[in-house]
Structures are given as structure tokens and as C-alpha cells.
Write an enzyme that holds these catalytic residues in place. Sequence first.
Site, PDB file in Angstrom:
ATOM      1  N   GLY A 216       1.002  -3.081   0.547  1.00  0.00           N
ATOM      2  CA  GLY A 216       0.794  -3.919  -0.622  1.00  0.00           C
ATOM      3  C   GLY A 216      -0.155  -3.253  -1.606  1.00  0.00           C
ATOM      4  N   PHE A 217      -1.251  -2.693  -1.071  1.00  0.00           N
ATOM      5  CA  PHE A 217      -2.250  -1.989  -1.884  1.00  0.00           C
ATOM      6  C   PHE A 217      -2.758  -2.864  -3.026  1.00  0.00           C
ATOM      7  CE2 PHE A 217       0.815   1.275  -0.357  1.00  0.00           C
ATOM      8  CZ  PHE A 217       0.048   1.705   0.705  1.00  0.00           C
TER       9      PHE A 217
ATOM     10  N   ILE B 249     -17.061   0.491  14.051  1.00  0.00           N
ATOM     11  CA  ILE B 249     -15.625   0.775  13.966  1.00  0.00           C
ATOM     12  C   ILE B 249     -14.946   0.111  15.164  1.00  0.00           C
ATOM     13  CG2 ILE B 249     -13.866   2.590  13.989  1.00  0.00           C
ATOM     14  CD1 ILE B 249     -15.489   2.328  11.341  1.00  0.00           C
TER      15      ILE B 249
ATOM     16  N   ASN C 164     -11.601  -0.171  16.000  1.00  0.00           N
ATOM     17  CA  ASN C 164     -10.482   0.524  16.647  1.00  0.00           C
ATOM     18  C   ASN C 164     -10.357   1.893  15.981  1.00  0.00           C
ATOM     19  OD1 ASN C 164      -7.915   1.622  17.222  1.00  0.00           O
ATOM     20  ND2 ASN C 164      -7.041  -0.399  17.583  1.00  0.00           N
TER      21      ASN C 164
ATOM     22  N   GLU D 238     -10.422   0.127   1.843  1.00  0.00           N
ATOM     23  CA  GLU D 238     -10.393   0.694   0.498  1.00  0.00           C
ATOM     24  C   GLU D 238     -11.362   1.842   0.273  1.00  0.00           C
ATOM     25  OE1 GLU D 238      -9.492  -2.881  -2.386  1.00  0.00           O
ATOM     26  OE2 GLU D 238     -10.200  -3.591  -0.456  1.00  0.00           O
TER      27      GLU D 238
END
Lengths: 328, 701
Positions: free
Chosen positions: B233-234, B585, B587, B661
Site C-alpha cells: 500500500g505504501f 526488534i 522479529n 518507514e
Amino acid sequence: MKTFRYERPTDPAAAIALVAGDSGARYLGGGTNLVDLMKLGVETPELLVDVSRLPFGEVEETGGGGLRIGAAVRNSRLATHMLVRERYPALSQALLSGASAQLRNAATIGGNLLQRTRCLYFQDVSKPCNKRRPGSGCPAREGVHRDLAVLGASEHCIATSTSDLAVALAALDATVHLAGPAGTRSLPLTDLHRLPGDAPERDTVLRHGELITAVELPPPPRSARSAYRKVRDRASYAFALASVAAVLNVRDGAVHEVRLAFGGLAAKPWRANGAEEALQGRPATEDSFAAAVRTELTACRPLRDNGYKVALAERLAVAVLAQLAELD
Amino acid sequence: MTTLESALGASTARLEGRAKVSGTARYAAEYASEGALYAWPVPAGIARGEVTAVHTDAAMADPAVLVVLTHDNAPRLRPVEDRTLALLQSPHVAHRGQYVALAVATSLEAARAAAAAVLVQYKADHHDVVLTEDHPGLYAPEEIDGLWPGTREHGDFGGAYAAAEIRTDAVYTIPPLHNHPMEPHAATAVWDGDALTVYDSNQGSTAVQHTLAQLFGIDAGQVRVVSEHVGGGFGSKGTPRPNVVLAAMAARAVDRPVKLAVPRNHMPAVVGHRAPTIQRIRIGAGSDGRIRALAHEVVTCTSTVGHFVEPAALPSRMMYTAPNSRTSHRVTRLDIPAPSWMRAPGECPGMFALESAIDELADICGLDPVELRIRNDTEVEPDSGLPFSSRHLVECLQEGARRFGWHERDRRPGIRREGRLLIGSGVASSMYPVIIFPSCAAAHADPDGQYRVRVNATDIGTGARTVLAQIAADALAAPLGRVHISIGSSDLPEAPLAGGSSGTASWGWAVHNACAQVRELVERSGGSVPAGGLSASADTTEDIKSGQEYARCAFGAQFAEVQVDTDTGEVRVRRLTGVFAAGRILNPRTARSQFIGAMTMGLSMALMEASTMDPEFGDHAERDFASYHVAACADLPAIEAHWIGEEDPHLNPMGSKGIGEIGIVGTAAAIANAVHHATGVRVRTLPIRPDALLPHFAHFA
């Protein structure tokens, strides 16, 4: 829905008769361009005659040491053919620089030569385009033309031809064999495509119903080397901003034989006859390469956003010739 | 508790990976629906004016065509805030490509042919589509996107700039950019009386559900939106788009299910894009490189239908110490398609400008650009004055420099030759704020030891489904294999969109809370689960109000090595190394994929992505992947993403920051800075294609 008929003859004469008898008929090779254009509404054939099963699928050595390439041979197969890689590296390089592996597996040699321009206006049926709808105008001249022609264009059309293959074949002195309703004929590849003039709707000199059956290459000049180089906006899968195919034979530091063709600059592969003449017998140096290429490119008529192509073509040609002359 | 350790932080493979690679994962247009029809929209052929007539006779001549909807006969919609969704409601045309009709037929091909056969007549008005620095329509909005002040001033920029020992002043321009996810915007709509089910490709189906309910005047409870798999989708699927509204309108009009996938070449006009920006940056600094004055002034455009403003000056409010600063946006409304979110709106274009300017400053000061950034690091966010909850920019720069081999670098530009190539390296910082939205989730323990977790999250390809299962397993102290997670349907507990890199933190917090409660219930019942199971639900509306006394942001550093061909001007990136500090983090496998995916998109932005507004027609000329170039595999160098351990107690129960992002922020500047280091040429206009560099290489000829 726009319907069309589809025929897949196995006999060339039958294929030619089918197309010759129907002004709305088109030959279909790999379909990598024609089918896209049908989806866009640019091409609306009544009849598709699939020529991929005709007996034009062989690559054969000719008596004189040249090569005869059937028009239905797939790009990927020709690119990796041992004789092509040995004798005509420029041809192999040109084929491999085009499209993607999947498209090369589908595309045919004959079809590749007859692909249409990728000018954005040509592909958009909501806008004028003299090539698609003669007389409607050319918005590219004032519009988006960074990719378009600097050589041989006319006020009616500034489209470029996008075939890499054709550029290599132009430099390799290829001949195109045709069959049509009136019989067979042969043309130098450089005479196949035409400049737009006042009839940009005609990409080639083919008559309706004429079919490319084979492309023939003369034996490569003895001791000559060849190369194809393409400049594009990304490393793969893009049309040329400019490309160069060259064959060069240097003896005692002088140009003994040279053939040079440009892609991405014109509506046809641009065989640089002027540069070739200027180079004959001249020292094989970057200076003489540059001077000769400049002579050829004085014919350029760049527009607002494609002037970079002139310098690019010059420098690219000099780089390729220098590489072939092993000046580096 | 070994399960605790193993679930969260493990490189778990995507739970739906097998379904995706084997083709069994269904996307919005792939739901078989008995008797489904196909819809194909008709885009406006003018940039501004009125539709005066729509002739549908030719289209309707095909018996396969059921209806052609126009503003005359389309179902009436109730008004909603997003005016791009007022589809076929009026004859007014606000931009070329806006939909003016919709053909509905029994096959895709018939619908496409019918759409092409619709003849639309217009009364065209003069249009205005090109952004210029001095466009007469430019104004300074007080607030942008309902979130930020358009202009911020601190101290006395003018005075400090004038007094500075060193001054930079340059303008950076970025063309319009398009999101172009692989899966186009698509929907299948099915009405049953007044109840509507849609299978839709979006980044958040809760918003789609509520918007459809509003548009059609029905209760949200009557609308079910299924978005189980979404092919990217961004940002362009962050809001409901014409695909789902038109499919629902058509399905209502013909009383049959209707599918609609936006054709690729329509996408640039109807699903948003990143507006072009013209950004002027002025920096006043001491000769030690310390910034005393910073102005980041953005000129951009928006449409007449949507008013999204690319907030490109935001990063200059957060990045570096700047006691005297001015950040401003000026915008003009043009007759263009509506701009919208595209990956890291604001930060991405803004950081191209700021991080290029910082490199220019380093150059003038004769300082290493890593060192210059370290000297301007700050513990408090310059604009708000709030302390950062954690900020490890310096550590990212240092770790990246070490991994990249930065310190062997000779700072002088244009001196490294390999034959006809010039080689150079560049660095830029990355940043992206921590955003969290309220979310609900529910968890249920079954007597057989299985757990079911429900949240209307959306996995747009990020691995969100997998990470949420890991969060659940961790909170339940249960093996991952016993956790069954359901996402991607508006039947599930309400949740925010996959946008603003907020998804995992927002959904995960709710999942964590619901699962922690279930775990407690199971423990309280002595470890055994009664026949009816044990359930809990969570709503984080109150929870997320904590931590507001901090500025929260992820940081990173990116290093690029490029080669530039002096014959052709071609730039190729050889190496790209990113180091990020983004909390815990959760995963590593899916995180790495997020980072390098975004860095790849940043590379494309630097070197190839560009849409051209055609002044004559008012549309973006590049509308397919043959002309709108994104990186191919051959363009991708050795690309690496690393992260440094960051523990931040002020975030959420998982300790995570968003990672979707930040990877695209700074990449383009790192590459442009590397091009400068290679060639000595400063390119301030993207993309950096051969024609940008060639004129500078004449001296090599």
C-alpha cells in the site's frame, strides 16, 4: 466486447493469404507488444494470425560463414546461441539488454523488429498522436519527450524505435527476408524502418500482408570485434536513452573497418554512415572517434528535454569504439 | 520461561508465507462470488470543467454490459470528509483521470471495452497544474493535515543566520512520486438487503467500514470489510479509495456482486501520490559546524478536492540542535489528482533536503559529515523542548561507519577513479517518529490449550500477522504453535490502520493486554481452562496516553557507495548499509525485510522514480512500470540493515518503535551525497539520472 478472430496456420502461404485478405489483420509473434497495445486500445485487430508455429524457428549457418535466423526464433534462444556469442557478440549483448528474461523467452526476432514506439502519447488513446491517429497532432514536441528522438524526426512525430536487436543488426549489415502476397524480397535491415516524415503512422516499408521470414547476417569481418552498449535509467528492464552497436577492425593503429549504429535517437536504428566514412583509415584514437561521431551527430535537432542525448550518444560511441580498440 | 524468550524476538517465518508463495492466499479481487460482475471505470479526459453529456449507447449495445453508471444514474452517496469519494455525484471535473462513469459487465474484457466505448462530452475550463516556486496561489496554512502548525519559529533565525560564520543556502526539488503497490486497489462487493460485505485491499478496514456506512447511510454493523491479504500500500491504501466505493455502488445498482480492480494506468490519478516539493534550506553555523540557525521552507501543492499537504519541514523540527529556526510550508491548490500519504510523508522528502544540506555544511566546514552530525546531536527535541525517550542517532552513525568502513574515506570529492568510473560514498541520518493509536483486541483460551487472538489489524506484506502472534505467545507464555490469530476483518475488535509505522505498537499493545489478562485468568483458575474457555478483551485508549512527556522517535544512519560512469552519467549504488535504533526488534526476519525494502524504495527515489505533470493535459505522464521506474534486482547492491539494541521503557509493553518507514528516510540523501563525493557535483533535484550528471563531465572528454 471487442472480439477478434485468431488463426494459427502452419503454412506460410496460408498465413500470408489470411492477412493479405483482411485489412484489419495482424501477424502475432510472441505478443509481448501487440497484446499490450490491444489492452490499451491502441491496436484493435479484427484477426490475429499467429505466426509462431510457422517453420521459421531455426538458426542456420549459411554457406559463406554467415547466419540465417528464422523470424520465429525466440530472443532468449538467439542470445545464447553459440555461433552468435562467438561471431556476433554485439547481437547477443543487444538481445540480453532488452526487456526481462520472461519477455525474451516469449518475444520473437521478427516481432522484435516490428515493435511499436513506447512514446507515452502513442500509448494513450485519450490524447492526440499522429502515429496512432494521423493528423491529430503531436503533443510530445511540447510535452514529455525526454526519451524521444533527436535524429530524423519530423514536425509530425518524434517517436523512437526501442528495439535493441535492430541496432545490433544494423551494425552487423543484416538483411531481412520478406514474404508477401506478391512473392518474396529482401532488404538491408537499415531500409526496413522508415523515418516519420509526413506519414508517421508507417513504421516500416512493409506492405500489408508482408511477413518477415528470416534475418540473415553476413560473416563477421575478419579480425573485427563487436559490442553493444545501452544506457538506461536503471540497470535492467528499461528502454535505451541511447545505445551503440559497433564493429571495429584496427590495423597498425588505424581504423581498417568500422560500422556504427545508434539506438534510442531516431525512429529507426541509425546507421552512422557519415562517421564510418570519416573514420576510414584514421588513427584509432579517442580524438578521431569523437570527431567522426560529432560529424554524424550534427544532424541532431534536440528539443527542450532531450538535448542530453546528443552528448550521451557521442560519448557512448567513443567509449564503445575505444573499448573495441583496446585503448583503455 | 523459555517460551517467553523464544516467541518475541525470534526470526519466525511469516505464518501466511506458504499460502502466498503457493498462490492460495486470496486477495480482494480473487474472492469467488456467485454471478459476480466486473466494473471498469471511465477517467475524465479534461483537467477541469464539467461533464455536459455521457453517451452510453455504444457501450450498452453489448448484451454483456448491464449498466453504465454516471453522475445522472449512480446511487446517491451521503457526504463524507474525503471528497475524492464523492464518486459520480456531480458533473464537476476537478482533475484529469477523476472517474466520470463506470461500466459494469459480465466479463472483465466486456467491461473494459464498454468503458472505452463511453463517449463523454465536457465543457473544459482553463486548468492550472504546474507547481512553481512563485505560484500566485501559494499560501501558508496555519495548520497542516490537522496535526501540525504550518510554520514554527524559534529564536531569531534572520539575525542568527546573518551573524553566522558559515552559511549555506540551497533549494532541493523532488518530483511527484507514486506509491504503486504491486496489488492494485481492488474490491469485491456483495449486498444482502441492506447489509454490505466487501473484500477490499486497504491498510485499515475499520476506516473503510465506517466510511462505507456513512456513504450509504447504513449502520457500521451492516458493513463487513474483509482484507485478509493485501499486496502493499505504501500509504495509498491508508484511506478508503474509489475501488471499494464504486464496487459497492455498482453492486447496489445491479443487485449482484461486483469486482473492481483499479487499472494500473489509472492509479496515478485516483489513489494518491507524493506531491512535488521545492525546499529551500538555509543553515548558519560556526566554523566548528555547530548549527546556530536553520530555516527549512517548503513549497508544495495540493488538489482542489483533497487538501493533504506534504509536511516536509517536520524533520527539521526534530533532528538537530538549532537555537534559531524557521520551518514553514506554503502550498497552492492545483487542478491535479489529490496527493496523499506516501511512505514516510514529510520525513522522506524533508530529510532528502535536510541531510543534503547537512552534507553541504560539512563540506564547507571541512568536517567529516558523521562528525558534524554528532556535534549537532541533541537530547531534547528542538521544537517541543521535550526530552527524547531514547535517541541513539550517534550510536547508529558510529556503528554504521564501522560496518561500512567509513573511516578509511578520503573526504575530497571527485578523486577516486576506476577506469572510466568515479567512486564515492555518502552518509545521511534517518528518523521516524513513534506513533501509536488506540486499538482493541480480544483473546480466548480454549480448554484444549489453544488460544485464539482477534484484532482487526492489516498485514500489508510487513509480517504484522506473524509479529502479533509472537506478541500474543509472549504475553500468554504459550508456544507460538498454540496461538491462532485472526486479523483483516471488520468483524474483529476495532483497530487502527497499518500506517505511520504505528501498526505493531498499536495493535500489539492491545493484543498484549488482552493476552496478559487471559493468562492471568488461566493462572487464577489454577492453570486449567473451564469448558467454555476464558476470554478477555482490551482497549488501549487510556494506556496510550502515558509517555506523552517524552518526544519519541526512531533514528538511524545510512551509508552508500556509488559508482558514476563518466561517459554516460549512469549512477549505480554498490553498497548500502543502514543501522537503526528502533526500540526492541520483535522479529529480525520481518524487520530486516522492512528495512531493506524501504531502503530499496529510497534508492529508487534517489536514482529513478519520477512522475511528470503534463502541463497540456494535467495528468502524470508515466502510468505504467515501463515508464515509472522502480529499482530492478540488477540495481540492488549489497544491501544491509542492522540495528542496535535499544531499551526504552516509555513506548509500549513490547518496547518497540515503528520500523515500516524509517528505512526510506535519508536513503536518497546518502546516495546524492555519495554522488557528490564521487564526482564533486551536487545534485539537488531528484532523480539523479544520466541527464543530470552528463553536462558536468564535459571536462573528462
